[in-house]
Design a protein around this motif. Structure first.
Motif, PDB file in Angstrom:
ATOM      1  N   PRO A  63       0.764  -1.087   0.462  1.00 51.98           N
ATOM      2  CA  PRO A  63      -0.788   0.018   0.526  1.00 51.98           C
ATOM      3  C   PRO A  63       0.807   1.171  -0.261  1.00 51.98           C
ATOM      4  CG  PRO A  63      -0.813  -1.673   1.223  1.00 51.98           C
ATOM      5  CD  PRO A  63       0.395  -2.685   1.151  1.00 51.98           C
ATOM      6  N   GLY A  64       2.169   1.350   0.145  1.00 52.89           N
ATOM      7  CA  GLY A  64       2.501   1.956   0.748  1.00 52.89           C
ATOM      8  C   GLY A  64       3.911   2.920  -0.492  1.00 52.89           C
ATOM      9  N   LYS A  65       3.623   2.204  -1.750  1.00 53.71           N
ATOM     10  CA  LYS A  65       3.696   1.998  -3.013  1.00 53.71           C
ATOM     11  C   LYS A  65       2.688   2.800  -3.876  1.00 53.71           C
ATOM     12  CE  LYS A  65       8.091  -0.698  -2.779  1.00 53.71           C
ATOM     13  NZ  LYS A  65       8.808  -1.477  -3.591  1.00 53.71           N
ATOM     14  N   LEU A  66       1.425   2.711  -3.869  1.00 54.61           N
ATOM     15  CA  LEU A  66      -0.001   2.592  -4.336  1.00 54.61           C
ATOM     16  C   LEU A  66       0.277   4.210  -4.787  1.00 54.61           C
ATOM     17  CD1 LEU A  66      -2.517   1.797  -6.060  1.00 54.61           C
ATOM     18  CD2 LEU A  66      -3.599   1.938  -4.065  1.00 54.61           C
ATOM     19  N   SER A  67       0.233   4.853  -6.353  1.00 53.30           N
ATOM     20  CA  SER A  67       0.078   6.209  -6.206  1.00 53.30           C
ATOM     21  C   SER A  67      -0.892   5.972  -6.816  1.00 53.30           C
ATOM     22  CB  SER A  67       1.621   6.219  -6.959  1.00 53.30           C
ATOM     23  OG  SER A  67       1.097   5.881  -8.100  1.00 53.30           O
ATOM     24  N   ASP A  68      -0.947   5.963  -7.977  1.00 55.59           N
ATOM     25  CA  ASP A  68      -2.868   6.259  -8.328  1.00 55.59           C
ATOM     26  C   ASP A  68      -3.646   4.832  -8.575  1.00 55.59           C
ATOM     27  OD1 ASP A  68      -4.898   7.213  -9.861  1.00 55.59           O
ATOM     28  OD2 ASP A  68      -3.728   7.366 -11.839  1.00 55.59           O
ATOM     29  N   PRO A  69      -4.812   5.045  -7.933  1.00 53.95           N
ATOM     30  CA  PRO A  69      -5.665   2.951  -8.036  1.00 53.95           C
ATOM     31  C   PRO A  69      -6.495   3.452  -9.194  1.00 53.95           C
ATOM     32  CG  PRO A  69      -6.481   4.938  -6.523  1.00 53.95           C
ATOM     33  CD  PRO A  69      -5.630   5.849  -6.159  1.00 53.95           C
ATOM     34  N   HIS A  70      -6.739   4.721  -9.608  1.00 49.36           N
ATOM     35  CA  HIS A  70      -7.188   4.957 -11.025  1.00 49.36           C
ATOM     36  C   HIS A  70      -7.054   3.320 -11.857  1.00 49.36           C
ATOM     37  CE1 HIS A  70      -9.868   6.295 -14.194  1.00 49.36           C
ATOM     38  NE2 HIS A  70      -8.902   6.722 -14.434  1.00 49.36           N
ATOM     39  N   LEU A  71      -8.327   2.875 -11.845  1.00 51.08           N
ATOM     40  CA  LEU A  71      -7.308   2.217 -13.211  1.00 51.08           C
ATOM     41  C   LEU A  71      -6.793   0.608 -12.609  1.00 51.08           C
ATOM     42  CD1 LEU A  71      -7.260   4.244 -16.429  1.00 51.08           C
ATOM     43  CD2 LEU A  71      -9.324   3.492 -15.491  1.00 51.08           C
ATOM     44  N   ILE A  72      -6.715   0.611 -11.817  1.00 52.58           N
ATOM     45  CA  ILE A  72      -5.703  -0.657 -11.987  1.00 52.58           C
ATOM     46  C   ILE A  72      -6.289  -1.436 -10.617  1.00 52.58           C
ATOM     47  CG2 ILE A  72      -3.721   0.270 -12.169  1.00 52.58           C
ATOM     48  CD1 ILE A  72      -2.821   0.282  -9.149  1.00 52.58           C
ATOM     49  N   ILE A  73      -7.437  -0.426  -9.873  1.00 54.30           N
ATOM     50  CA  ILE A  73      -7.846  -0.862  -8.469  1.00 54.30           C
ATOM     51  C   ILE A  73      -9.334  -1.891  -8.800  1.00 54.30           C
ATOM     52  CG2 ILE A  73      -8.513  -0.712  -5.680  1.00 54.30           C
ATOM     53  CD1 ILE A  73      -5.518  -1.843  -6.396  1.00 54.30           C
ATOM     54  N   TYR A  74     -10.219  -2.442  -8.633  1.00 56.27           N
ATOM     55  CA  TYR A  74     -10.997  -2.828  -9.208  1.00 56.27           C
ATOM     56  C   TYR A  74     -11.264  -4.192  -8.781  1.00 56.27           C
ATOM     57  CZ  TYR A  74      -8.413  -4.778 -13.845  1.00 56.27           C
ATOM     58  OH  TYR A  74      -7.548  -5.456 -13.991  1.00 56.27           O
ATOM     59  N   SER A  75     -13.027  -5.123  -9.181  1.00 51.44           N
ATOM     60  CA  SER A  75     -12.956  -6.584  -8.926  1.00 51.44           C
ATOM     61  C   SER A  75     -13.026  -6.897 -10.253  1.00 51.44           C
ATOM     62  CB  SER A  75     -14.204  -6.452  -8.151  1.00 51.44           C
ATOM     63  OG  SER A  75     -14.691  -5.904  -7.310  1.00 51.44           O
ATOM     64  N   PRO A  76     -11.913  -8.207 -11.296  1.00 50.86           N
ATOM     65  CA  PRO A  76     -12.076  -8.425 -11.947  1.00 50.86           C
ATOM     66  C   PRO A  76     -13.377  -9.559 -12.139  1.00 50.86           C
ATOM     67  CG  PRO A  76     -10.025  -8.787 -11.223  1.00 50.86           C
ATOM     68  CD  PRO A  76     -10.576  -8.455 -10.050  1.00 50.86           C
ATOM     69  N   VAL A  77     -13.372 -10.279 -10.959  1.00 45.23           N
ATOM     70  CA  VAL A  77     -14.074 -11.280 -11.311  1.00 45.23           C
ATOM     71  C   VAL A  77     -15.791 -11.310  -9.626  1.00 45.23           C
ATOM     72  CG1 VAL A  77     -15.158 -13.901 -11.139  1.00 45.23           C
ATOM     73  CG2 VAL A  77     -12.755 -12.973 -12.072  1.00 45.23           C
ATOM     74  N   ARG A  78     -16.796 -10.899 -10.686  1.00 46.61           N
ATOM     75  CA  ARG A  78     -18.240 -10.941 -10.294  1.00 46.61           C
ATOM     76  C   ARG A  78     -19.113 -11.803 -10.448  1.00 46.61           C
ATOM     77  NH1 ARG A  78     -20.093  -5.840  -8.018  1.00 46.61           N
ATOM     78  NH2 ARG A  78     -21.702  -7.369  -6.369  1.00 46.61           N
ATOM     79  N   VAL A  79     -20.091 -12.394  -9.352  1.00 49.32           N
ATOM     80  CA  VAL A  79     -20.914 -13.592  -9.517  1.00 49.32           C
ATOM     81  C   VAL A  79     -22.000 -13.057  -8.930  1.00 49.32           C
ATOM     82  CG1 VAL A  79     -22.123 -16.046  -8.799  1.00 49.32           C
ATOM     83  CG2 VAL A  79     -19.290 -16.055  -9.505  1.00 49.32           C
ATOM     84  N   LEU A  80     -23.187 -13.323 -10.125  1.00 51.19           N
ATOM     85  CA  LEU A  80     -24.773 -12.993 -10.362  1.00 51.19           C
ATOM     86  C   LEU A  80     -25.441 -14.013  -9.911  1.00 51.19           C
ATOM     87  CD1 LEU A  80     -26.511 -10.868  -9.785  1.00 51.19           C
ATOM     88  CD2 LEU A  80     -26.583  -9.954 -12.242  1.00 51.19           C
TER      89      LEU A  80
END
Length: 238
Positions: A63-80
């Motif tokens: 977490p200390g090296k995270l400079s920009d969460p935009h576009l890289i932090i998300y949920s790639p897989v979800r089940v509905l």
């Protein structure tokens, strides 16, 4: 369309970016998907896949090296319900939420465009698997700019009903490395899918470029029972 060896395909491309594979195992028993991420920058490489209640999410390895969460932090897989959604961005949530309101996969993606990362305009690639009552079908989508022109959004959806055993399709974000990065072209590539999740996971991971690979997720879903088995491989650890 000729069937290609996905391992050789990956070995020949140092930077396919993010990729989705969906298909059916050779014995016809399992619906199969795989999703991988790669990175060239410190920020994009600083990630791991972690399990959630209904799929997986990306998190910062450090977490200390995270400079920009935009576009890289998300949920790639979800089940509905009986649907498994796999994408390369936060459109996973868009598909989940709008399909939960009875919209279709294609309709939900009409609310989205390519990523806002000029000059690459990275395509949004998505897939959905329907597994239920002993039946299986899937669809894949790509939203991209028109040859790098951000004023035009191109939307393509590919559907596969009653997939052939041992066959799948592979779509990824980039044709290769470059500046700007060249977007994927054409329809998803036809690939072979083995019976064994361990074999498939190992083969994919070892074929991805050693410097650029970050994380891999593979899931086999029993078409008769709906029971799922998953594997996660992370290059970096939290």
């Amino acid at each position: 369309m000729n069937t290609i060896d996905i391992y050789e395909e990956l070995k020949s491309n140092s930077y396919p970016g993010r990729g989705i594979v969906i298909g059916k195992s050779a014995d016809g028993k399992n619906a199969v998907t795989a999703y991988f991420i790669m990175g060239r920058s410190v920020n994009s490489r600083n990630r791991v896949f972690t399990e959630t209640e209904d799929g997986i999410k990306t998190e910062a390895a450090d977490p200390g090296k995270l400079s920009d969460p935009h576009l890289i932090i998300y949920s790639p897989v979800r089940v509905l319900g009986n649907k498994t959604i796999v994408t390369n961005g936060d459109q996973t949530d868009t598909i989940y939420e709008l399909m939960d309101k009875q919209q279709t996969f294609e309709q939900s993606l009409r609310t989205r465009e390519y990523e806002d990362d000029a000059p690459n305009y990275t395509p949004r690639i998505s897939g959905i698997m329907h597994v239920g009552e002993g039946k299986y079908n899937y669809a894949m989508s790509i939203l991209k700019s028109a040859d790098g022109d951000p004023d035009c959004v191109e939307r393509f959806t590919f559907t596969y009903s009653n997939p052939i055993a041992g066959t799948g399709h592979f779509i990824h974000t980039y044709m290769g490395d470059g500046s700007p990065l060249p977007s994927f072209e054409g329809e998803p590539k036809k690939v072979s899918i083995p019976d064994d999740i361990e074999e498939f996971t190992k083969g994919l991971w070892e074929s991805l470029n050693e410097d650029n690979k970050v994380s891999l997720f593979v899931r086999y879903i029993d078409i008769e029972t709906g029971k799922a088995v998953s594997k996660i491989v992370n290059k970096y650890s939290k």
